[in-house]
Design a protein around this motif. Structure first.
Motif, mmCIF file in Angstrom:
data_model
loop_
_atom_site.group_PDB
_atom_site.id
_atom_site.type_symbol
_atom_site.label_atom_id
_atom_site.label_comp_id
_atom_site.label_asym_id
_atom_site.label_seq_id
_atom_site.Cartn_x
_atom_site.Cartn_y
_atom_site.Cartn_z
ATOM 1 N N HIS B 45 113.655 19.161 -37.392
ATOM 2 C CA HIS B 45 114.287 20.206 -36.586
ATOM 3 C C HIS B 45 115.801 20.198 -36.826
ATOM 4 N N ARG B 60 111.145 17.040 -35.139
ATOM 5 C CA ARG B 60 111.066 17.973 -34.023
ATOM 6 C C ARG B 60 110.506 17.248 -32.804
ATOM 7 N N ARG B 61 110.925 17.692 -31.620
ATOM 8 C CA ARG B 61 110.472 17.034 -30.387
ATOM 9 C C ARG B 61 108.969 17.195 -30.196
ATOM 10 N N ASP B 64 109.628 10.961 -33.646
ATOM 11 C CA ASP B 64 109.768 9.509 -33.702
ATOM 12 C C ASP B 64 110.549 9.021 -34.914
ATOM 13 N N GLY B 167 102.974 16.442 -25.551
ATOM 14 C CA GLY B 167 103.807 16.879 -26.660
ATOM 15 C C GLY B 167 104.685 18.041 -26.276
ATOM 16 N N ARG B 168 104.397 19.209 -26.846
ATOM 17 C CA ARG B 168 105.236 20.366 -26.611
ATOM 18 C C ARG B 168 104.614 21.336 -25.601
#
Lengths: 355, 341
Positions: B45, B60-61, B64, B167-168
């Motif tokens: 990201h 990306r969120r 890790d 997660g997202r």
């Protein structure tokens, strides 16, 4: 008309005439009609016929784990038997939680009883404090309790009977058991929901399930298999999640089995498709019911490839793990790029959305 | 706009076939090509170019990994996040180059953190609270704005409750609490915090306009109601006193993917889901929009801007869309490395 209203429409029509695919069923290619499934059917099948029985099985295993731990700490059971029960409980837990939706997600149970990695310093501190009972255990941080902490207490630094460490192990087991019982109650409530009457709840539940299925696949592919390999320093063993107990291979298989059964139809289901509201409706069946025959075939083939790769995944052989991870990644891409959109599900985990 | 034959080198992240990559792309009127690339384990990201020319990229969120990459040599330095946290997608270096800041989420509490990392080892040395959830992009103020001194660290708290197990996926949006917070980047001392009246507007990406000395913030709407989401503002402007949402803006589907300052002042916002670029003045007044399919990554210099879409790009000096490398699907962000004529 919203996406979900559209998805919920079309109940009961037998539109999809499908040919069974040679990869999974052999040469016979009978023509089978699949019903059109709506979100309510998916939720009924998932919760009543899969997650509730899984939660009950986990609760039974957790109760047995408590009994076995108490027996071991009291000197009337052997460590190998307790370890075996822990492994069985882990399998029951992963069969329920690998696709973390419904009660598991609502209660944040993964955080409560499967926070990994365990923090040994916090476990030591908790042993010294000697918590007893539910209220006292609530004050113990999640990295010091749950199944990973018990694994540490049974393998990494085995607690001897009649010691403070063993007393804490009993409390940890009881804590897992309490959560398991609470999961049964929560999942029973969710299962009893009238999904037909609440299209919005069905739609949200379906979207959560599809997203969490993908999340579970990524958890297995990346977090549990590939990342430990890539992150391992040279000449060191990868720090797989269940390394201490040597349970990684079994854990991966259990997770894959849970993902697989929600993803693809079985040979028996090809011959007799799941009846709406009466059985788990796998993603492939939904695709077939929607007339996405070609996509369902490719999805089935990708699942079969992943089956083969996962069957060979051995934590002691890096190449086999990477091979399995690659197969799961292909599955992931097909799911994100085509399957989810065919189901009209916006993906939170998707590579297709921004940030 | 007038056409020219300049070549622009950009640092970008993209998906190609089954690979996630970062790399350098040369973009010109007669074509585009990838000149260096690095395959990644998962989607990237945020990107940052260090003074030495090395590159930082973050997963990306919820992510890790963090990687430093030297495009010319291909050398890499990986950092895996400590297990009790997750990366939130953005990394940047302190002006003196000694410290890296990363936005993160505490897995246990779900609260936002800015971690300070040793710029050489990438290891975490300290962390402080962002006073919110879901922290995303950061910006170091180049000049004093209101009472907030130059050098302060601005953090966009996206405000969306996040859980490692989802997660997202977005849950409990009624608990959303987005904010812009100004912090001392070394101690975490709070210098100010600002919220929009509408709690369903997620504050995500930041851009400094050196002309007006204001900060533009790209917003992403999270309303349950589709009409409210469609009409939501995609920009807010911070002037040191408060946040002002865009004015006179037409419906742009409530999704600002990226933001950059415009030469001469004001902001450009990519409206990915509306397939448009939107021009705003420095006060947040909408000026105009131009179509660009899946508009997202924005890069700029003092004199120009470049916007990437699904298969083509636009810039301030081109009359026709510029092609992107075949098979490359760009992510939210790209950065201009150099331009040459």
């Amino acid at each position: 008309m919203t996406i979900w209203n559209r998805f919920n429409a079309g109940l009961g029509l037998c539109l999809a005439l499908t040919q069974v695919h040679a990869q999974t069923t052999g040469p016979a290619t009978p023509v089978v009609a699949f019903p059109v499934y709506n979100a309510a059917h998916a939720m009924q099948g998932l919760h009543r016929h899969t997650l509730l029985p899984r939660a009950q099985a986990f609760a039974q295993a957790a109760t047995a784990l408590t009994a076995q731990t108490v027996a071991y700490c009291g000197g009337s059971a052997a460590l190998p038997a307790l370890r075996l029960q822990w492994q069985g409980t882990l399998q029951a837990w992963e069969a329920l939680s690998s696709v973390a939706t419904g009660a598991v997600l609502e209660r944040r149970s993964q955080r409560q009883i499967d926070f990994w990695p365990v923090r040994p310093a916090l476990v030591e501190r908790a042993i010294a404090r000697a918590p007893q009972g539910e209220d006292a255990m609530q004050l113990v941080g999640t990295p010091a309790k749950g199944l990973p902490a018990l694994e540490w207490l049974l393998w990494t630094r085995p607690a001897a009977p009649a010691t403070p460490a063993c007393a804490f192990a009993q409390e940890v087991a009881k804590d897992v058991e309490r959560e398991a019982q609470a999961l049964v109650q929560a999942e029973a409530r969710i299962s009893a929901q009238d999904w037909d009457e609440d299209a919005e709840a069905s739609g949200k539940g379906m979207a959560e399930w599809i997203n969490q299925w993908l999340g579970g696949l990524e958890q297995l592919r990346w977090a549990q298999m590939e990342k430990p390999l890539k992150a391992a320093p040279a000449n060191e063993r990868p720090a797989y999640a269940r390394l201490a107990s040597g349970s990684d291979a079994a854990s991966w298989q259990t997770q894959w089995k849970a993902l697989r059964e929600q993803a693809g139809v079985t040979p028996a289901q090809r011959r007799a498709p799941p009846q709406p509201g009466q059985a788990l409706v796998p993603i492939e069946a939904i695709l077939m019911g929607k007339g996405e025959i070609s996509l369902a075939a490719r999805w089935s083939a990708a699942l079969a490839q992943a089956d083969a790769a996962m069957a060979s995944a051995d934590p002691t052989r890096a190449a086999s793990v990477l091979n399995a991870a690659t197969a799961l990644k292909s599955l992931n891409l097909l799911f994100q790029n085509e399957v989810a959109s065919s189901l009209d599900i916006p993906l939170g985990f998707s590579n297709a959305d921004g940030d | 706009m007038a056409s020219n034959d300049r070549t622009t080198r950009l640092l970008a992240a993209w998906q190609s076939d089954e690979e996630q990559c970062i790399g350098l792309i040369d973009l010109a009127a007669d074509g585009a090509c990838v000149v260096h690339r690095l395959a990644l384990p998962t989607r990237a990201h945020g990107l940052f170019v260090e003074a030495s020319g090395s590159v930082l990229a973050m997963a990306r969120r919820p992510g890790d990994w963090l990687v430093r990459w030297h495009p010319r040599t291909g050398a890499t330095q990986w950092q895996w996040i400590e297990d009790d946290h997750r990366f939130n997608g953005h990394v940047m270096s302190s002006p003196d180059g000694q410290t890296l800041w990363t936005t993160e989420t505490d897995r246990d509490s779900g609260q936002g953190r800015v971690a300070l990392r040793n710029a050489h080892t990438l290891a975490r040395t300290a962390a402080f609270a962002t006073q919110g959830m879901d922290p995303h992009e950061m910006l170091v103020l180049p000049a004093r704005v209101g009472d907030v001194p130059a050098g302060s660290l601005l953090v966009a708290n996206g405000g969306i409750p996040t859980q490692p197990e989802t997660g997202r996926a977005k849950r409990e949006l009624d608990r959303m609490d987005a904010s812009l917070v100004a912090l001392d980047g070394h101690t975490g001392r709070v210098l100010g915090q600002w919220r929009l009246p509408d709690p369903r507007l997620s504050v995500r990406h930041l851009a400094w306009d050196p002309v007006s000395e204001r900060v533009g913030i790209a917003l992403q709407a999270e309303h349950d109601d589709a009409q409210a989401r469609q009409a939501a503002p995609v920009l807010a402007v911070w002037d040191g006193l408060g946040l002002q949402t865009a004015r006179e803006q037409p419906a742009l589907v409530g999704y600002g993917g990226d933001i950059c300052a415009r030469p001469g002042g004001g902001f450009l916002v990519s409206c990915t889901r509306a397939h448009h670029l939107a021009w705003f003045d420095a006060r947040g007044v909408w000026q105009r929009s131009e179509p660009l399919q899946e508009a997202c990554a924005l890069g700029n210099t003092a004199n120009g801007w470049w916007a990437a879409g699904r298969a083509s790009a636009l810039s301030d000096t081109t009359t026709d869309p510029l092609g992107l490398p075949a098979g490359v699907r760009l992510d939210n962000h790209w950065l201009v490395i150099s331009t040459r004529s």
